[in-house]
Design a protein around this motif. Structure first.
Motif, PDB file in Angstrom:
ATOM      1  N   GLN A  57      18.738 -30.548  12.827  1.00 28.21           N
ATOM      2  CA  GLN A  57      17.355 -30.304  12.406  1.00 28.21           C
ATOM      3  C   GLN A  57      16.563 -29.566  13.476  1.00 28.21           C
ATOM      4  O   GLN A  57      15.765 -28.692  13.168  1.00 28.21           O
ATOM      5  CB  GLN A  57      16.653 -31.601  12.013  1.00 28.21           C
ATOM      6  CG  GLN A  57      15.334 -31.357  11.300  1.00 28.21           C
ATOM      7  CD  GLN A  57      15.515 -30.600   9.994  1.00 28.21           C
ATOM      8  OE1 GLN A  57      16.288 -30.987   9.129  1.00 28.21           O
ATOM      9  NE2 GLN A  57      14.788 -29.498   9.831  1.00 28.21           N
ATOM     10  N   GLU A  58      16.760 -29.906  14.750  1.00 27.15           N
ATOM     11  CA  GLU A  58      16.060 -29.179  15.822  1.00 27.15           C
ATOM     12  C   GLU A  58      16.424 -27.700  15.780  1.00 27.15           C
ATOM     13  O   GLU A  58      15.566 -26.836  15.961  1.00 27.15           O
ATOM     14  CB  GLU A  58      16.415 -29.755  17.190  1.00 27.15           C
ATOM     15  CG  GLU A  58      15.706 -31.032  17.534  1.00 27.15           C
ATOM     16  CD  GLU A  58      16.031 -31.500  18.941  1.00 27.15           C
ATOM     17  OE1 GLU A  58      16.376 -30.672  19.803  1.00 27.15           O
ATOM     18  OE2 GLU A  58      15.935 -32.713  19.178  1.00 27.15           O
ATOM     19  N   ALA A  59      17.699 -27.395  15.548  1.00 25.43           N
ATOM     20  CA  ALA A  59      18.132 -25.998  15.473  1.00 25.43           C
ATOM     21  C   ALA A  59      17.512 -25.303  14.261  1.00 25.43           C
ATOM     22  O   ALA A  59      17.080 -24.153  14.353  1.00 25.43           O
ATOM     23  CB  ALA A  59      19.654 -25.927  15.425  1.00 25.43           C
ATOM     24  N   ILE A  60      17.451 -26.003  13.132  1.00 23.83           N
ATOM     25  CA  ILE A  60      16.817 -25.436  11.939  1.00 23.83           C
ATOM     26  C   ILE A  60      15.342 -25.161  12.207  1.00 23.83           C
ATOM     27  O   ILE A  60      14.818 -24.103  11.862  1.00 23.83           O
ATOM     28  CB  ILE A  60      16.980 -26.382  10.730  1.00 23.83           C
ATOM     29  CG1 ILE A  60      18.427 -26.427  10.285  1.00 23.83           C
ATOM     30  CG2 ILE A  60      16.071 -25.946   9.574  1.00 23.83           C
ATOM     31  CD1 ILE A  60      18.743 -27.520   9.283  1.00 23.83           C
ATOM     32  N   ASN A  61      14.663 -26.105  12.845  1.00 26.54           N
ATOM     33  CA  ASN A  61      13.239 -25.927  13.144  1.00 26.54           C
ATOM     34  C   ASN A  61      13.001 -24.686  13.996  1.00 26.54           C
ATOM     35  O   ASN A  61      12.004 -23.987  13.836  1.00 26.54           O
ATOM     36  CB  ASN A  61      12.685 -27.149  13.860  1.00 26.54           C
ATOM     37  CG  ASN A  61      12.639 -28.387  12.990  1.00 26.54           C
ATOM     38  OD1 ASN A  61      12.817 -28.323  11.779  1.00 26.54           O
ATOM     39  ND2 ASN A  61      12.430 -29.527  13.603  1.00 26.54           N
ATOM     40  N   ALA A  62      13.909 -24.394  14.912  1.00 20.39           N
ATOM     41  CA  ALA A  62      13.761 -23.249  15.812  1.00 20.39           C
ATOM     42  C   ALA A  62      14.213 -21.939  15.182  1.00 20.39           C
ATOM     43  O   ALA A  62      13.837 -20.869  15.641  1.00 20.39           O
ATOM     44  CB  ALA A  62      14.549 -23.495  17.095  1.00 20.39           C
ATOM     45  N   SER A  96      25.088 -27.869  21.925  1.00 14.19           N
ATOM     46  CA  SER A  96      24.951 -27.273  23.265  1.00 14.19           C
ATOM     47  C   SER A  96      23.556 -26.726  23.553  1.00 14.19           C
ATOM     48  O   SER A  96      23.100 -26.777  24.695  1.00 14.19           O
ATOM     49  CB  SER A  96      26.007 -26.187  23.486  1.00 14.19           C
ATOM     50  OG  SER A  96      25.818 -25.118  22.584  1.00 14.19           O
ATOM     51  N   GLU A  97      22.861 -26.199  22.546  1.00 15.44           N
ATOM     52  CA  GLU A  97      21.511 -25.683  22.748  1.00 15.44           C
ATOM     53  C   GLU A  97      20.446 -26.602  22.144  1.00 15.44           C
ATOM     54  O   GLU A  97      19.332 -26.665  22.653  1.00 15.44           O
ATOM     55  CB  GLU A  97      21.376 -24.282  22.141  1.00 15.44           C
ATOM     56  CG  GLU A  97      22.225 -23.253  22.841  1.00 15.44           C
ATOM     57  CD  GLU A  97      22.170 -21.885  22.176  1.00 15.44           C
ATOM     58  OE1 GLU A  97      22.384 -20.907  22.891  1.00 15.44           O
ATOM     59  OE2 GLU A  97      21.906 -21.787  20.960  1.00 15.44           O
ATOM     60  N   TYR A  98      20.768 -27.264  21.049  1.00 11.86           N
ATOM     61  CA  TYR A  98      19.844 -28.167  20.363  1.00 11.86           C
ATOM     62  C   TYR A  98      20.567 -29.480  20.111  1.00 11.86           C
ATOM     63  O   TYR A  98      21.721 -29.488  19.686  1.00 11.86           O
ATOM     64  CB  TYR A  98      19.368 -27.556  19.038  1.00 11.86           C
ATOM     65  CG  TYR A  98      18.558 -26.304  19.246  1.00 11.86           C
ATOM     66  CD1 TYR A  98      17.187 -26.372  19.453  1.00 11.86           C
ATOM     67  CD2 TYR A  98      19.165 -25.063  19.291  1.00 11.86           C
ATOM     68  CE1 TYR A  98      16.444 -25.222  19.678  1.00 11.86           C
ATOM     69  CE2 TYR A  98      18.430 -23.907  19.519  1.00 11.86           C
ATOM     70  CZ  TYR A  98      17.070 -24.000  19.710  1.00 11.86           C
ATOM     71  OH  TYR A  98      16.339 -22.862  19.939  1.00 11.86           O
ATOM     72  N   ALA A  99      19.882 -30.588  20.334  1.00 12.53           N
ATOM     73  CA  ALA A  99      20.515 -31.905  20.220  1.00 12.53           C
ATOM     74  C   ALA A  99      20.898 -32.248  18.783  1.00 12.53           C
ATOM     75  O   ALA A  99      21.891 -32.919  18.547  1.00 12.53           O
ATOM     76  CB  ALA A  99      19.594 -32.979  20.785  1.00 12.53           C
ATOM     77  N   THR A 100      20.112 -31.783  17.810  1.00 10.23           N
ATOM     78  CA  THR A 100      20.380 -32.111  16.410  1.00 10.23           C
ATOM     79  C   THR A 100      20.389 -30.854  15.553  1.00 10.23           C
ATOM     80  O   THR A 100      19.836 -29.813  15.934  1.00 10.23           O
ATOM     81  CB  THR A 100      19.311 -33.075  15.841  1.00 10.23           C
ATOM     82  OG1 THR A 100      18.065 -32.381  15.741  1.00 10.23           O
ATOM     83  CG2 THR A 100      19.151 -34.318  16.712  1.00 10.23           C
ATOM     84  N   LEU A 160      24.807 -22.971  14.173  1.00 15.48           N
ATOM     85  CA  LEU A 160      26.240 -23.140  14.371  1.00 15.48           C
ATOM     86  C   LEU A 160      26.504 -24.558  14.871  1.00 15.48           C
ATOM     87  O   LEU A 160      26.064 -24.923  15.964  1.00 15.48           O
ATOM     88  CB  LEU A 160      26.735 -22.097  15.375  1.00 15.48           C
ATOM     89  CG  LEU A 160      28.210 -21.828  15.467  1.00 15.48           C
ATOM     90  CD1 LEU A 160      28.773 -21.373  14.128  1.00 15.48           C
ATOM     91  CD2 LEU A 160      28.465 -20.749  16.511  1.00 15.48           C
ATOM     92  N   VAL A 161      27.198 -25.360  14.065  1.00  9.08           N
ATOM     93  CA  VAL A 161      27.375 -26.782  14.336  1.00  9.08           C
ATOM     94  C   VAL A 161      28.788 -27.058  14.836  1.00  9.08           C
ATOM     95  O   VAL A 161      29.773 -26.758  14.145  1.00  9.08           O
ATOM     96  CB  VAL A 161      27.083 -27.612  13.064  1.00  9.08           C
ATOM     97  CG1 VAL A 161      27.194 -29.091  13.350  1.00  9.08           C
ATOM     98  CG2 VAL A 161      25.703 -27.263  12.505  1.00  9.08           C
ATOM     99  N   ALA A 193      10.850 -21.412  19.595  1.00  8.93           N
ATOM    100  CA  ALA A 193      11.422 -22.548  20.310  1.00  8.93           C
ATOM    101  C   ALA A 193      10.837 -23.853  19.805  1.00  8.93           C
ATOM    102  O   ALA A 193       9.641 -23.945  19.548  1.00  8.93           O
ATOM    103  CB  ALA A 193      11.170 -22.416  21.809  1.00  8.93           C
ATOM    104  N   TYR A 194      11.694 -24.836  19.685  1.00  8.26           N
ATOM    105  CA  TYR A 194      11.264 -26.168  19.275  1.00  8.26           C
ATOM    106  C   TYR A 194      10.288 -26.750  20.289  1.00  8.26           C
ATOM    107  O   TYR A 194       9.372 -27.466  19.950  1.00  8.26           O
ATOM    108  CB  TYR A 194      12.508 -27.049  19.131  1.00  8.26           C
ATOM    109  CG  TYR A 194      12.227 -28.434  18.673  1.00  8.26           C
ATOM    110  CD1 TYR A 194      12.308 -29.502  19.551  1.00  8.26           C
ATOM    111  CD2 TYR A 194      11.866 -28.684  17.353  1.00  8.26           C
ATOM    112  CE1 TYR A 194      12.049 -30.790  19.124  1.00  8.26           C
ATOM    113  CE2 TYR A 194      11.607 -29.967  16.919  1.00  8.26           C
ATOM    114  CZ  TYR A 194      11.699 -31.019  17.809  1.00  8.26           C
ATOM    115  OH  TYR A 194      11.424 -32.289  17.387  1.00  8.26           O
TER     116      TYR A 194
END
Length: 144
Positions: free
Chosen positions: A88-93, A82-86, A101-102, A54-55
């Motif tokens: 990059q945040e999703a990539i980090n997690a 819907s789950e991550y604002a950006t 999925l964008v 998790a971020y």
């Protein structure tokens, strides 16, 4: 790595939480890795069940599981926004083999990159058409 929490660590380049060399592939079981920078895990690893990346370690409901790991977020698909604002945040997690999925929209970044996959073997794909989903460097930064 079993029944551990690895959180709030920082590294200069890669793997703030865990750094896995290309020849290693640790198995994480019932382990939480959260709030590490620049990423939680760098390199190949295996989910032995109950692994949570998790971020943020924020746990609003006090159930012992970071909010970003409750519900559908632990499914290996990291949904933006819907789950991550950006992106990059999703990539980090994201972990080894996960998908970012964008949703349709225009995404820009900060600093030198819009998105930096951090060398992770992940899939980044859009749910919409190229006309609907735009990753824009605004002429000032690298897109990827």
């Amino acid at each position: 790595i079993t029944d551990c929490t690895i959180s709030d660590n920082t590294a200069t380049n890669y793997g703030g939480g865990i750094y896995c060399s290309s020849s290693s592939n640790p198995t994480l079981t019932d382990t939480v890795v959260c709030s590490n920078a620049p990423d939680n895990i760098y390199g190949p690893w295996t989910d032995g069940g109950g692994a949570c990346l998790a971020y943020s370690c924020q746990d609003s409901d006090g159930n012992g599981v970071p909010d970003k790991c409750d519900g559908s977020i632990g499914d290996g698909i990291h949904e933006v926004p819907s789950e991550y604002a950006t992106v990059q945040e999703a990539i980090n997690a994201a972990g080894y083999g996960d998908t970012v999925l964008v949703a349709p929209g225009t995404y820009t970044g900060t600093g030198d990159w819009v998105i930096n996959p951090l060398g992770k073997p992940i899939t980044i794909r859009a749910t919409g058409t190229p006309e609907e989903t735009i990753i824009d460097g605004e002429g000032a930064r690298r897109v990827v």
